[in-house]
Write a protein that holds these residues in place. Structure first.
Motif, PDB file in Angstrom:
ATOM      1  N   ARG A  83       0.827  -1.221   0.000  1.00 43.49           N
ATOM      2  CA  ARG A  83       0.000   0.000   0.000  1.00 43.49           C
ATOM      3  C   ARG A  83       0.855   1.263   0.000  1.00 43.49           C
ATOM      4  N   ILE A  84       2.048   1.206   0.539  1.00 46.46           N
ATOM      5  CA  ILE A  84       2.939   2.375   0.541  1.00 46.46           C
ATOM      6  C   ILE A  84       3.159   2.887  -0.879  1.00 46.46           C
ATOM      7  N   TRP A  85       3.083   1.993  -1.864  1.00 44.67           N
ATOM      8  CA  TRP A  85       3.331   2.366  -3.267  1.00 44.67           C
ATOM      9  C   TRP A  85       2.094   2.341  -4.136  1.00 44.67           C
ATOM     10  N   LEU A  86       1.110   1.552  -3.772  1.00 43.37           N
ATOM     11  CA  LEU A  86      -0.052   1.334  -4.628  1.00 43.37           C
ATOM     12  C   LEU A  86      -1.306   1.915  -3.996  1.00 43.37           C
ATOM     13  N   SER A  87      -2.327   2.108  -4.807  1.00 40.90           N
ATOM     14  CA  SER A  87      -3.606   2.604  -4.298  1.00 40.90           C
ATOM     15  C   SER A  87      -4.331   1.492  -3.547  1.00 40.90           C
ATOM     16  N   PRO A  88      -5.262   1.850  -2.661  1.00 37.85           N
ATOM     17  CA  PRO A  88      -6.021   0.820  -1.939  1.00 37.85           C
ATOM     18  C   PRO A  88      -6.739  -0.152  -2.871  1.00 37.85           C
ATOM     19  N   GLU A  89      -7.144   0.335  -4.046  1.00 37.15           N
ATOM     20  CA  GLU A  89      -7.865  -0.517  -4.995  1.00 37.15           C
ATOM     21  C   GLU A  89      -6.987  -1.622  -5.561  1.00 37.15           C
ATOM     22  N   GLN A  90      -5.665  -1.475  -5.464  1.00 38.37           N
ATOM     23  CA  GLN A  90      -4.746  -2.455  -6.040  1.00 38.37           C
ATOM     24  C   GLN A  90      -4.267  -3.504  -5.028  1.00 38.37           C
ATOM     25  N   THR A 140      -0.770   9.696   6.090  1.00 39.72           N
ATOM     26  CA  THR A 140      -1.519  10.934   5.913  1.00 39.72           C
ATOM     27  C   THR A 140      -1.645  11.220   4.423  1.00 39.72           C
ATOM     28  N   SER A 141      -2.752  11.841   4.070  1.00 37.88           N
ATOM     29  CA  SER A 141      -3.015  12.189   2.673  1.00 37.88           C
ATOM     30  C   SER A 141      -3.367  13.660   2.597  1.00 37.88           C
ATOM     31  N   SER A 142      -2.761  14.372   1.635  1.00 36.18           N
ATOM     32  CA  SER A 142      -3.004  15.806   1.470  1.00 36.18           C
ATOM     33  C   SER A 142      -4.160  16.048   0.506  1.00 36.18           C
ATOM     34  N   ALA A 143      -4.628  17.284   0.498  1.00 33.56           N
ATOM     35  CA  ALA A 143      -5.745  17.640  -0.378  1.00 33.56           C
ATOM     36  C   ALA A 143      -5.391  17.457  -1.846  1.00 33.56           C
ATOM     37  N   ASP A 144      -4.102  17.593  -2.169  1.00 30.70           N
ATOM     38  CA  ASP A 144      -3.696  17.430  -3.566  1.00 30.70           C
ATOM     39  C   ASP A 144      -3.501  15.974  -3.972  1.00 30.70           C
ATOM     40  N   GLY A 145      -3.789  15.051  -3.031  1.00 29.16           N
ATOM     41  CA  GLY A 145      -3.684  13.626  -3.338  1.00 29.16           C
ATOM     42  C   GLY A 145      -2.351  13.010  -2.993  1.00 29.16           C
ATOM     43  N   SER A 146      -1.378  13.826  -2.589  1.00 28.23           N
ATOM     44  CA  SER A 146      -0.074  13.274  -2.207  1.00 28.23           C
ATOM     45  C   SER A 146      -0.182  12.556  -0.868  1.00 28.23           C
ATOM     46  N   GLU A 147       0.583  11.482  -0.732  1.00 25.00           N
ATOM     47  CA  GLU A 147       0.539  10.657   0.474  1.00 25.00           C
ATOM     48  C   GLU A 147       1.898  10.648   1.158  1.00 25.00           C
ATOM     49  N   GLN A 148       1.855  10.606   2.480  1.00 23.23           N
ATOM     50  CA  GLN A 148       3.083  10.507   3.255  1.00 23.23           C
ATOM     51  C   GLN A 148       2.944   9.388   4.282  1.00 23.23           C
ATOM     52  N   TRP A 149       4.074   8.789   4.580  1.00 24.77           N
ATOM     53  CA  TRP A 149       4.153   7.732   5.580  1.00 24.77           C
ATOM     54  C   TRP A 149       5.175   8.168   6.625  1.00 24.77           C
ATOM     55  N   ASN A 150       4.744   8.199   7.870  1.00 30.58           N
ATOM     56  CA  ASN A 150       5.597   8.749   8.929  1.00 30.58           C
ATOM     57  C   ASN A 150       6.124  10.133   8.525  1.00 30.58           C
ATOM     58  N   ASN A 151       5.239  10.912   7.910  1.00 29.98           N
ATOM     59  CA  ASN A 151       5.539  12.289   7.503  1.00 29.98           C
ATOM     60  C   ASN A 151       6.660  12.391   6.480  1.00 29.98           C
ATOM     61  N   GLU A 152       6.812  11.363   5.664  1.00 29.99           N
ATOM     62  CA  GLU A 152       7.841  11.398   4.636  1.00 29.99           C
ATOM     63  C   GLU A 152       7.333  10.738   3.362  1.00 29.99           C
ATOM     64  N   SER A 153       7.903  11.141   2.244  1.00 35.14           N
ATOM     65  CA  SER A 153       7.510  10.611   0.947  1.00 35.14           C
ATOM     66  C   SER A 153       8.289   9.331   0.628  1.00 35.14           C
ATOM     67  N   PRO A 154       7.611   8.243   0.303  1.00 33.60           N
ATOM     68  CA  PRO A 154       8.319   7.026  -0.122  1.00 33.60           C
ATOM     69  C   PRO A 154       9.213   7.257  -1.338  1.00 33.60           C
ATOM     70  N   LEU A 155       8.746   8.076  -2.288  1.00 32.30           N
ATOM     71  CA  LEU A 155       9.554   8.332  -3.480  1.00 32.30           C
ATOM     72  C   LEU A 155      10.857   9.034  -3.133  1.00 32.30           C
ATOM     73  N   ARG A 156      10.807   9.977  -2.187  1.00 32.20           N
ATOM     74  CA  ARG A 156      12.043  10.645  -1.783  1.00 32.20           C
ATOM     75  C   ARG A 156      13.006   9.660  -1.146  1.00 32.20           C
ATOM     76  N   ARG A 157      12.468   8.729  -0.360  1.00 32.29           N
ATOM     77  CA  ARG A 157      13.338   7.710   0.237  1.00 32.29           C
ATOM     78  C   ARG A 157      13.934   6.805  -0.837  1.00 32.29           C
ATOM     79  N   LEU A 158      13.123   6.453  -1.811  1.00 30.27           N
ATOM     80  CA  LEU A 158      13.611   5.603  -2.897  1.00 30.27           C
ATOM     81  C   LEU A 158      14.757   6.294  -3.639  1.00 30.27           C
ATOM     82  N   GLU A 159      14.578   7.561  -3.936  1.00 28.23           N
ATOM     83  CA  GLU A 159      15.632   8.319  -4.625  1.00 28.23           C
ATOM     84  C   GLU A 159      16.880   8.413  -3.766  1.00 28.23           C
ATOM     85  N   ALA A 160      16.693   8.629  -2.460  1.00 30.85           N
ATOM     86  CA  ALA A 160      17.840   8.742  -1.553  1.00 30.85           C
ATOM     87  C   ALA A 160      18.608   7.421  -1.469  1.00 30.85           C
ATOM     88  N   LEU A 161      17.888   6.312  -1.415  1.00 29.27           N
ATOM     89  CA  LEU A 161      18.531   5.005  -1.346  1.00 29.27           C
ATOM     90  C   LEU A 161      19.329   4.724  -2.609  1.00 29.27           C
TER      91      LEU A 161
END
Length: 340
Positions: free
Chosen positions: A55-62, A313-334
């Motif tokens: 779910r961290i990467w995919l929508s609930p429907e998936q 958490t989910s923002s009004a613009d549809g962006s999602e965060q986990w523990n107040n951080e973006s998974p994509l930013r972590r992926l790029e950092a790794l």
């Protein structure tokens, strides 16, 4: 009924309870000072953590999972699950049974586990004619003997050939179970024990600390024994060793290591969430299992930062965060850290 699900787990939902004692059996924190805290009862089950990892990467429907609701199912736990997306969960009432519960026993540094209620197993047939029917990827956690039943039942269902992601349960990772594992290996797309489990199954001596060489040896042995496509051996702070039948072995780094100890609070569910993240990565990386393992590492990183599931958490613009951080930013950092 055709499913829109990318990833479904057959792992059970469990309410975890905790007991902490020292090596002499004296009660420590959980049964005293924290007896009424969230540690005394929390959402658990390998399937739950795997679903969250995806779910961290995919929508609930998936993403999908059956949650057996006993007559004692706590409303606050249902509310918590729904915060991750109501479409993830197929709640299945069990009016005559308790919700599956288990006790996690921590004795010093040793962790034990036992069920407090009868288990309600989930099979591929339970998915038929539901919103979870015939997903693209199927994840299961069980003994090799039980895995044979799941594989056989899946093959009996028409028009379905899912990617099979299998992690053997720890107490069945013993040499006596190896023949049963060999029996199903040709049907398993991704086999993923952790390092200790892999070495134990193959009767390879377990040193402390476990060496990368022994992990690589184990992965090669599983391929020699008939693993269909990929072997991924999860190895804690060393990362994960990924070996495919068509490729070379590669180590994929863990996001957090023992040099980041303040960030590592509780590793419960890390391996399960890794495999959920791996499944999501397979979709997002067009089937590249090495690339998918980076998604997996990031999923595990969010799970180990607290006791229980990560905050969403989910923002009004549809962006999602986990523990107040973006998974994509972590992926790029790794990837940057790995020179990619």
């Amino acid at each position: 009924m055709a499913s829109t699900k990318t990833f479904v787990t057959l792992g059970m939902f469990i309410i975890d309870e905790f007991s902490y004692t020292d090596t002499e059996g004296r009660t420590t924190r959980a049964s005293k000072s924290e007896a009424s805290s969230h540690l005394a009862r929390q959402i658990g089950g390998g399937g739950t953590y795997a679903a969250i990892g995806a779910r961290i990467w995919l929508s609930p429907e998936q993403v999908g999972m059956i949650v057996d609701k006993g007559y004692d199912f706590p409303s606050e736990i249902e509310d918590k699950l729904k915060t991750y997306g109501e479409d993830m969960w197929l709640f299945r009432p069990q009016k005559e049974a308790q919700t599956t519960r288990a006790l996690n026993l921590y004795t010093g540094d040793h962790r034990g586990f036992k069920y407090l209620t009868p288990r309600i197993r989930i099979t591929p047939r339970d998915l038929v004619n539901t919103t979870l029917d015939r997903p693209k990827m199927l994840h299961f956690i069980c003994s090799p003997s039980r895995a044979f039943v799941i594989v056989s039942e899946t093959k009996d269902l028409e028009d379905w050939n899912p990617i099979m992601i299998y992690e053997p349960i720890p107490d069945k990772c013993i040499p006596e179970e190896l023949p049963a594992l060999i029996r199903i290996l040709p049907s398993i797309d991704i086999l993923s024990p952790n390092a200790e489990e892999a070495l134990s199954l193959l009767s390879i001596p377990i040193a402390n600390p476990i060496s990368k060489t022994s992990v690589e040896e184990a992965a090669n042995r599983f391929l020699e024994l008939g693993a269909k496509d990929a072997v991924i051996i999860r190895s804690g702070e060393m990362g994960a060793y990924v070996l495919t039948r068509k490729g070379v072995g590669k180590w994929i780094a863990a996001f957090w290591t023992n040099t980041d100890l303040p960030k590592i609070v509780d590793v419960t569910g890390a391996g399960n969430s890794f495999l959920g993240g791996l499944a999501a990565g397979l979709l997002l990386a067009d089937g590249d299992v090495y690339e998918a393992a980076f998604f997996a590492s990031v999923s595990a990183s969010f799970v180990i930062e607290q006791s229980g599931l990560p905050a969403f958490t989910s923002s009004a613009d549809g962006s999602e965060q986990w523990n107040n951080e973006s998974p994509l930013r972590r992926l790029e950092a790794l990837k940057r850290r790995e020179g990619l």
